[in-house]
Design an enzyme around this catalytic site. Structure first.
Site, PDB file in Angstrom:
ATOM      1  N   TYR A   4       0.866  -1.183   0.000  1.00 22.75           N
ATOM      2  CA  TYR A   4       0.000   0.000   0.000  1.00 22.75           C
ATOM      3  C   TYR A   4       0.896   1.223   0.000  1.00 22.75           C
ATOM      4  O   TYR A   4       1.810   1.331   0.819  1.00 22.75           O
ATOM      5  CB  TYR A   4      -0.901  -0.005   1.243  1.00 22.75           C
ATOM      6  CG  TYR A   4      -1.799   1.198   1.358  1.00 22.75           C
ATOM      7  CD1 TYR A   4      -2.927   1.336   0.540  1.00 22.75           C
ATOM      8  CD2 TYR A   4      -1.537   2.212   2.283  1.00 22.75           C
ATOM      9  CE1 TYR A   4      -3.759   2.446   0.649  1.00 22.75           C
ATOM     10  CE2 TYR A   4      -2.363   3.324   2.398  1.00 22.75           C
ATOM     11  CZ  TYR A   4      -3.470   3.436   1.578  1.00 22.75           C
ATOM     12  OH  TYR A   4      -4.293   4.527   1.686  1.00 22.75           O
TER      13      TYR A   4
ATOM     14  N   ASP B 299       9.444   2.772  -0.307  1.00 21.35           N
ATOM     15  CA  ASP B 299       8.399   3.481   0.416  1.00 21.35           C
ATOM     16  C   ASP B 299       8.590   3.182   1.898  1.00 21.35           C
ATOM     17  O   ASP B 299       8.165   2.152   2.403  1.00 21.35           O
ATOM     18  CB  ASP B 299       7.013   3.042  -0.069  1.00 21.35           C
ATOM     19  CG  ASP B 299       5.903   3.785   0.654  1.00 21.35           C
ATOM     20  OD1 ASP B 299       6.226   4.568   1.566  1.00 21.35           O
ATOM     21  OD2 ASP B 299       4.725   3.583   0.311  1.00 21.35           O
TER      22      ASP B 299
ATOM     23  N   LYS C 133       4.580   9.647   8.388  1.00 20.98           N
ATOM     24  CA  LYS C 133       4.320   9.148   9.749  1.00 20.98           C
ATOM     25  C   LYS C 133       5.310   9.667  10.799  1.00 20.98           C
ATOM     26  O   LYS C 133       5.212  10.806  11.224  1.00 20.98           O
ATOM     27  CB  LYS C 133       4.244   7.614   9.723  1.00 20.98           C
ATOM     28  CG  LYS C 133       3.076   7.137   8.809  1.00 20.98           C
ATOM     29  CD  LYS C 133       2.646   5.728   9.063  1.00 20.98           C
ATOM     30  CE  LYS C 133       1.705   5.186   8.000  1.00 20.98           C
ATOM     31  NZ  LYS C 133       0.316   5.051   8.385  1.00 20.98           N
TER      32      LYS C 133
END
Ligand SMILES: Cc1ncc(COP(=O)(O)O)c(C=O)c1O
Length: 417
Positions: free
Chosen positions: A138, A231, A259
């Protein structure tokens, strides 16, 4: 109270929520009033040990004083100027010191934006169109990555989202995670601008890279002129202060962060080799801009978090708590299961004996997992309400918390069957 808020929320938001996984908590999501250290406090006043941590960002736990003070200092000075501020230079220098492959970078507002810019940049730099991703990885909620995506996209049965144009899906190749021969075959047949990968998969539960997978990707990409994008939105600053690339010793051409690096405030970062990054506007022709790019509050929080990580044993504490949880789960569960853990991120898969890619993860008993989630919640422990998310620990998950959770787990596993 949560029930009353939920009744109103259902009339205001699709599915009652603003991000789909939040609706998975049964019979309705509990609403949260605040958080402190490893705990969150519900509207009803219940304290829960938190293994969700905002889906990863809160590596120092909730409301850490050092970060709060840094944000308060910025708040007193104002929080949006539309022109550069000192904190963005400080944060970028810290990131580059710890993640040297990010020679230059651009601050955006979310992991989604970071991967969107990374792919556009790869296409602009190489002059190629196609990109390759992995089933169940994702990378956020934009068109080019909502193809065989993990996380809530898989949880809700739409790994390839409705509304993504057929023309877009044709520009994206997909391989199973940990399958180098698939990548080799596709990249040797047709030019691709980039391979984008979660160096440790955290969006189909947790799935570690097989030995040689990341270095193998590096070799194939280098030999075919394809850019390698890590990622690291989840793994950045979590798996080590240098992220997964530091832990595994493999350097990508482009990295995306989010994050943790914003300390719980909205952030995304795309960075990489100088000559690639210089393709971005205003120095190059690949466009990116943003009203909130390099938001001073996120910058101040990010600097404070990294300062903390530079001076302490935070990774050791977080990892110790994760290991204790996993060991206790292994001891208490009678059912066949797999627990995958890398550092302070982990997930349990029930009813299966191996999970090395997304199709194996899909075979796990998701109903049993949700029963575990619900019974842990009754015991005062919050884990993600979806098999396809990761559990996270923080530097605030100390020995007292671990002892409490181990007891809670012993009671909770009885409901799993
Ligand atoms: C690996 C990865 N990349 C990208 C994203 C998207 O980040 P955001 O939710 O900030 O848009 C996520 C979100 O969970 C993620 O886990």
């Amino acid at each position: 109270m949560s029930g009353e808020l939920w009744e109103v929320a259902k009339s205001l938001f699709p599915g009652g929520v603003n991000s789909p996984v939040r609706a998975k908590v049964q019979p309705y999501p509990f609403y949260v009033r605040g958080g402190q250290g490893p705990y969150i406090f519900t509207e009803e006043g219940k304290a829960l040990v938190d293994f969700v941590l905002g889906y990863g960002p809160l590596f120092l736990g909730h409301n850490p004083p050092y970060v709060r003070r840094a944000v308060e200092r910025q708040l007193e000075r104002g929080w949006l100027f539309g022109t550069p501020s000192r904190a963005e230079v400080e944060l970028a220098r810290k990131i580059r010191r710890h993640v040297p492959s990010m020679e230059k970078m651009r601050f955006v507002n979310s992991g989604t934006e970071a991967t969107m810019v990374a792919l556009r940049l790869a296409r602009g730099y190489t002059g190629r169109t196609k990109v390759l991703k992995f089933d169940g990885n994702y990378h956020g909620a934009h068109d080019y990555v909502l193809i065989d995506a993990g996380s809530a996209a898989s949880e809700y049965g739409v790994p390839t989202s409705a509304g993504v144009p057929e023309e877009v899906t044709r520009t994206v190749s997909v391989c199973p995670y940990n399958d180098l021969s698939c990548v080799q075959k596709i990249l040797s047949k047709e030019d691709h601008a980039a391979v984008i990968v979660e160096p440790v998969m955290g969006n189909m539960g947790v799935i570690p890279p097989s030995k040689g997978f990341l270095s193998g990707l590096r070799e194939i990409c280098s030999s075919t002129g394809t850019l390698l994008i890590f990622d690291e939105v989840i793994t950045g600053f979590r798996l080590s202060i240098s992220g997964a690339q530091g832990l595994f010793g493999v350097n990508p051409d482009i990295t995306t962060l989010g994050k943790i690096v914003g300390g719980g405030f909205p952030i995304g970062v795309v960075g990489g080799r100088k000559e690639i990054m210089d393709q971005l506007t205003p120095s190059g022709p690949v466009f990116n801009a943003g009203t909130f790019n390099a938001h001073p509050l996120s910058m101040a929080a990010g600097v404070a978090v990294i300062e903390q990580l530079e001076n302490g044993n935070h990774h050791v504490v977080a990892e110790r708590a994760a290991k204790a949880f996993v060991d206790s789960l292994d001891d208490s569960l009678k059912l066949t299961h797999v627990v995958n853990r890398v550092g302070s991120m982990f997930q349990v898969f029930l009813g299966v004996s191996e999970v090395r890619n997304a199709s194996q993860a899909r075979k796990a008993d998701r109903e049993a997992y949700l029963r575990l989630h619900s019974s842990l919640l009754r015991e005062g422990v919050f884990i993600p309400p979806s098999q396809f998310e990761a559990l996270f620990t923080s530097a605030a998950h100390d020995q007292d918390v671990v002892d409490f959770v181990v007891r809670a787990l012993r009671n909770a596993v009885r409901s799993v069957g």
